[in-house]
Design an enzyme around this catalytic site. Structure first.
Site, PDB file in Angstrom:
ATOM      1  N   ASP A  87      -2.390 -10.971   8.671  1.00 43.37           N
ATOM      2  CA  ASP A  87      -1.367 -12.044   8.427  1.00 43.37           C
ATOM      3  C   ASP A  87       0.068 -12.173   8.808  1.00 43.37           C
ATOM      4  O   ASP A  87       0.763 -13.285   8.837  1.00 43.37           O
ATOM      5  CB  ASP A  87      -1.590 -11.874   6.719  1.00 43.37           C
ATOM      6  CG  ASP A  87      -2.973 -12.227   6.200  1.00 43.37           C
ATOM      7  OD1 ASP A  87      -3.492 -13.259   6.337  1.00 43.37           O
ATOM      8  OD2 ASP A  87      -3.460 -11.209   5.703  1.00 43.37           O
ATOM      9  N   TYR A 137       0.708  -1.265  -0.209  1.00 47.64           N
ATOM     10  CA  TYR A 137       0.132   0.064  -0.030  1.00 47.64           C
ATOM     11  C   TYR A 137       0.748   1.270  -0.142  1.00 47.64           C
ATOM     12  O   TYR A 137       0.368   2.448   0.334  1.00 47.64           O
ATOM     13  CB  TYR A 137      -0.966  -0.090   1.024  1.00 47.64           C
ATOM     14  CG  TYR A 137      -1.954  -1.167   1.361  1.00 47.64           C
ATOM     15  CD1 TYR A 137      -3.185  -0.846   0.289  1.00 47.64           C
ATOM     16  CD2 TYR A 137      -1.808  -2.230   1.918  1.00 47.64           C
ATOM     17  CE1 TYR A 137      -4.067  -2.107   0.452  1.00 47.64           C
ATOM     18  CE2 TYR A 137      -2.816  -3.097   2.037  1.00 47.64           C
ATOM     19  CZ  TYR A 137      -3.826  -3.156   1.137  1.00 47.64           C
ATOM     20  OH  TYR A 137      -4.852  -4.049   1.061  1.00 47.64           O
ATOM     21  N   HIS A 160       4.438  -6.080  -4.463  1.00 43.98           N
ATOM     22  CA  HIS A 160       2.993  -6.463  -4.628  1.00 43.98           C
ATOM     23  C   HIS A 160       2.236  -5.149  -4.463  1.00 43.98           C
ATOM     24  O   HIS A 160       2.695  -4.275  -3.826  1.00 43.98           O
ATOM     25  CB  HIS A 160       2.665  -7.724  -3.873  1.00 43.98           C
ATOM     26  CG  HIS A 160       2.452  -7.322  -2.453  1.00 43.98           C
ATOM     27  ND1 HIS A 160       1.260  -6.991  -1.754  1.00 43.98           N
ATOM     28  CD2 HIS A 160       3.374  -7.234  -1.330  1.00 43.98           C
ATOM     29  CE1 HIS A 160       1.495  -6.925  -0.571  1.00 43.98           C
ATOM     30  NE2 HIS A 160       2.734  -6.788  -0.228  1.00 43.98           N
ATOM     31  N   TYR A 195     -11.861  -0.328  -0.525  1.00 37.31           N
ATOM     32  CA  TYR A 195     -11.595   0.155   1.260  1.00 37.31           C
ATOM     33  C   TYR A 195     -10.323   0.420   1.504  1.00 37.31           C
ATOM     34  O   TYR A 195     -10.136   1.015   2.751  1.00 37.31           O
ATOM     35  CB  TYR A 195     -12.130  -1.153   2.123  1.00 37.31           C
ATOM     36  CG  TYR A 195     -11.007  -2.066   2.373  1.00 37.31           C
ATOM     37  CD1 TYR A 195     -10.657  -1.893   3.629  1.00 37.31           C
ATOM     38  CD2 TYR A 195     -10.657  -3.178   1.354  1.00 37.31           C
ATOM     39  CE1 TYR A 195      -9.532  -2.672   4.180  1.00 37.31           C
ATOM     40  CE2 TYR A 195      -9.521  -3.878   1.963  1.00 37.31           C
ATOM     41  CZ  TYR A 195      -9.131  -3.736   3.364  1.00 37.31           C
ATOM     42  OH  TYR A 195      -8.060  -4.667   3.790  1.00 37.31           O
ATOM     43  N   ARG A 196      -9.239   0.306   0.700  1.00 40.53           N
ATOM     44  CA  ARG A 196      -7.817   0.679   1.282  1.00 40.53           C
ATOM     45  C   ARG A 196      -7.018   0.485  -0.062  1.00 40.53           C
ATOM     46  O   ARG A 196      -7.343  -0.347  -0.974  1.00 40.53           O
ATOM     47  CB  ARG A 196      -7.635  -0.459   2.241  1.00 40.53           C
ATOM     48  CG  ARG A 196      -6.218  -0.380   3.112  1.00 40.53           C
ATOM     49  CD  ARG A 196      -6.034  -1.476   3.937  1.00 40.53           C
ATOM     50  NE  ARG A 196      -4.984  -1.276   4.680  1.00 40.53           N
ATOM     51  CZ  ARG A 196      -4.528  -2.266   5.518  1.00 40.53           C
ATOM     52  NH1 ARG A 196      -4.850  -3.327   5.491  1.00 40.53           N
ATOM     53  NH2 ARG A 196      -3.423  -1.989   6.234  1.00 40.53           N
TER      54      ARG A 196
END
Length: 604
Positions: free
Chosen positions: A206, A145, A446, A527-528
């Site tokens: 996670d 992110y 990623h 949402y993010r």
């Protein structure tokens, strides 16, 4: 490369962001997997240190000297060294370790390390004096992110975690805690164990190396009954962009007895203003802790066909709403199950483009111990044995309505199987295995597509079809996970790329942008998201001519008149940046616009 030949990973006893000793060997192994296939070389800086827009270099350096006098020279660092990406446990705080743009695009000019709330206030007042953009991070492990990178190139990163990393309170009676930004899930869990509070569980995502505070503010999720972290917070301490200090909820009482147990307080509830926002710097967070349920049992089901997705989601919905499925439901795809090994794609497949279902299933039949499958469901039942069995019998009966569904006997799985990592996470024990699938490509990075939808078969099918087809268009394999809350479903689609390959980065970003636009056209919002995608996603929330964004901008300009705090975060730009080309939309992927406006906002 053997894990014994890899430089040691810092432990929690050595560093606030280190690994628990119990996971040391696992960390060394994970690091060796990354280094085995890494080809990216350390390079010299091409553009030199970034300087904030609108500030002369000489003025900026003078300002840093002034701040050094307030915080100590050792707590102010200019970012003029080569950029080291590191890995999850040894990540940078100067840029995005998994950069989907050029590594020098989203980059800090300097990093500062406050040691208290009072020092955070000093930094904010300093930033207002010189109109220097600041970007706070807790740990900086929001990988996928944007990590620790600032949205605006040249911002000064405030690394809250290095020196503000205390667990201020663990209340074993009320089942609550109070933490500073630098407390990781690893650290909180280990401290609870050290104190012998066997009746207290935490909820963790996670991976356990992220900040409890940072993950909660970004509305991250975990995998026990307390999986909605934002819903489980209670109490914030916040430094506003003007330097003022507030506490929310019951904390607004100077002598409050209930700050961590009742989140609402009295009057308008302000907490939401500081979640995924740039309206304040949160320096303390209260969280509720889960009580040990007195027993637990993990289970794993496999389902053979891609077409099983829709009926399975329709089976999951009433079970989840009724809390027969008690934790955040996880439905994952066979491609990701293969990638859990940490081996690169080339170990299994030498071709170009997206692998077909038959190719993937053939690999899984050879490599894994689950038989022939397309989807896996990881779940956990809580409580005494007889209660667990009652719920498990219902789940088994319902899941077997899918032809070919099978429950995998955990006794047949080796302790190295990924199933056992999910077992630990669902009991609040932070682990370190999840990101091994990033090794799908060398120098793996990623980026995620994360839409929200109803928990309905047709919605799941449409989102999967759209993600799969868009990924195929750009030549990518993708790792989808359907995470089901009580009444909503998050599809988290991870797209892995080689961050040392400009074409690989470009295709991954184009794939994400295409998914976002198509999802929005069908009513699915994210949402993010990653820093690079924030402007695009903010524009998809377009009801009544983008009324929500206009409202957000009014709040921003009121609370942050000089526009110094995290400009552009979540697509919210202060007035002096607006309309000057700072937004990223796909037409431009530069993190610098055409300077900032000269304004008459009062210096504080």
């Amino acid at each position: 490369m053997s894990s014994s030949t890899v430089l040691p990973t810092p432990t929690l006893s050595e560093k606030h962001s280190g690994i628990p000793f119990r996971l040391y060997e696992k960390a060394q192994y994970a690091k060796s997997l990354i280094l085995d296939i890494a080809t990216k070389e350390q390079s010299e800086r091409k553009r030199g240190p970034a300087i904030p827009a609108g500030v002369e270099k000489t003025t900026f350096l003078k300002a840093l000297d002034e701040l050094s006098g307030q915080l100590g020279k050792e707590n102010v660092e200019i970012n003029d060294q080569p950029l080291k990406d590191g890995w999850y446990m040894e990540h940078p705080n100067t840029h995005d370790a998994m950069h989907v743009l050029d590594e020098e695009e989203l980059v800090a000019s300097a990093v500062v390390y406050p040691g208290s709330t009072e020092e955070v206030q000093k930094i904010v007042l300093w930033a207002n004096k010189y109109k220097i953009p600041i970007f706070p991070i807790s740990i900086g492990r929001n990988l996928g992110y944007g990590g620790a990178a600032p949205r605006v190139r040249g911002s000064v990163v405030i690394d809250l975690g290095r020196r503000m990393n205390k667990i201020l309170d663990i209340n074993p009676v009320d089942h609550t805690c109070l933490v500073e930004p630098g407390v990781t899930f690893y650290a909180l869990y280990e401290e609870i164990q050290r104190r012998g509070y066997k009746h207290l569980w935490i909820d963790c995502p996670d991976l356990g190396g992220g900040s409890v505070l940072g993950n909660t503010l970004d509305r991250g999720i975990g995998y026990t009954v307390y999986g909605d972290h934002w819903a489980c917070h209670s109490g914030l301490e916040v430094v506003l962009p003007t330097g003022e200090l507030i506490r929310t909820g019951m904390g607004a009482m100077a002598n409050s007895s209930s700050w961590q147990i009742f989140p609402y307080g009295y009057g308008p509830m302000a907490d939401g203003l500081f979640s995924q926002s740039n309206y304040g710097i949160v320096t303390k967070l209260g969280m509720t802790l889960m009580r040990n349920p007195g027993g637990h049992e993990s289970y794993l089901y496999t389902f053979p066909n891609e077409e099983d997705l829709a009926p399975l989601v329709d089976i999951i919905r009433p079970l989840r709403i009724g809390n027969i499925l008690e934790n955040v439901a996880q439905l994952r795809h066979v491609v990701q199950a293969i990638a859990y090994s940490g081996k690169p794609r080339s170990s299994y497949f030498q071709g170009e483009g997206q692998m077909t279902d038959e190719q993937v299933r053939e690999i899984a039949r050879k490599e894994l111990k689950y038989g022939d499958f397309t989807w896996l469901y990881y779940g956990m039942s809580y409580g005494p044995k007889e209660i667990r069995q009652y719920k498990l019998d219902i789940i088994h009966k319902e899941f077997l309505k899918i032809p070919g569904a099978r429950r995998i006997d955990p006794a047949t799985l080796p302790k190295t199987d990924y199933f056992w990592s999910r077992d630990r996470i669902a009991t609040g024990i932070p682990d370190l295995e999840e990101l091994q699938w990033v090794n799908w490509y060398p120098n793996g990075g990623h980026i995620a597509f994360s839409p929200v939808s109803p928990v309905r078969g047709p919605d799941a099918t449409e989102l999967w079809r759209m993600a799969r087809s868009r990924a195929a268009e750009f030549g990518h394999d993708i790792f989808p996970a359907f995470c089901v809350g009580l009444r909503e479903m998050h599809l988290i689609v991870e797209c892995v790329f080689n961050r040392d390959d400009p074409d690989s980065r470009k295709m991954a970003l184009a794939c994400m942008r295409a998914m976002i636009d198509e999802a929005a056209s069908k009513g699915y919002g994210e949402y993010r998201t990653h820093l690079v995608l924030m402007d695009q996603i903010a524009k998809t929330y377009n009801f009544n001519d983008h009324a929500l964004m206009k409202f957000n901008e009014r709040i921003k300009d009121t609370l942050d008149p000089n526009g110094i705090l995290a400009p552009g975060k979540s697509g919210v730009w202060p007035a002096r940046y607006r309309g000057r080309g700072w937004e990223m939309s796909g037409l431009s992927e530069r993190s610098e616009g055409d300077g900032v406006a000269r304004d008459t906002a009062t210096r504080l």
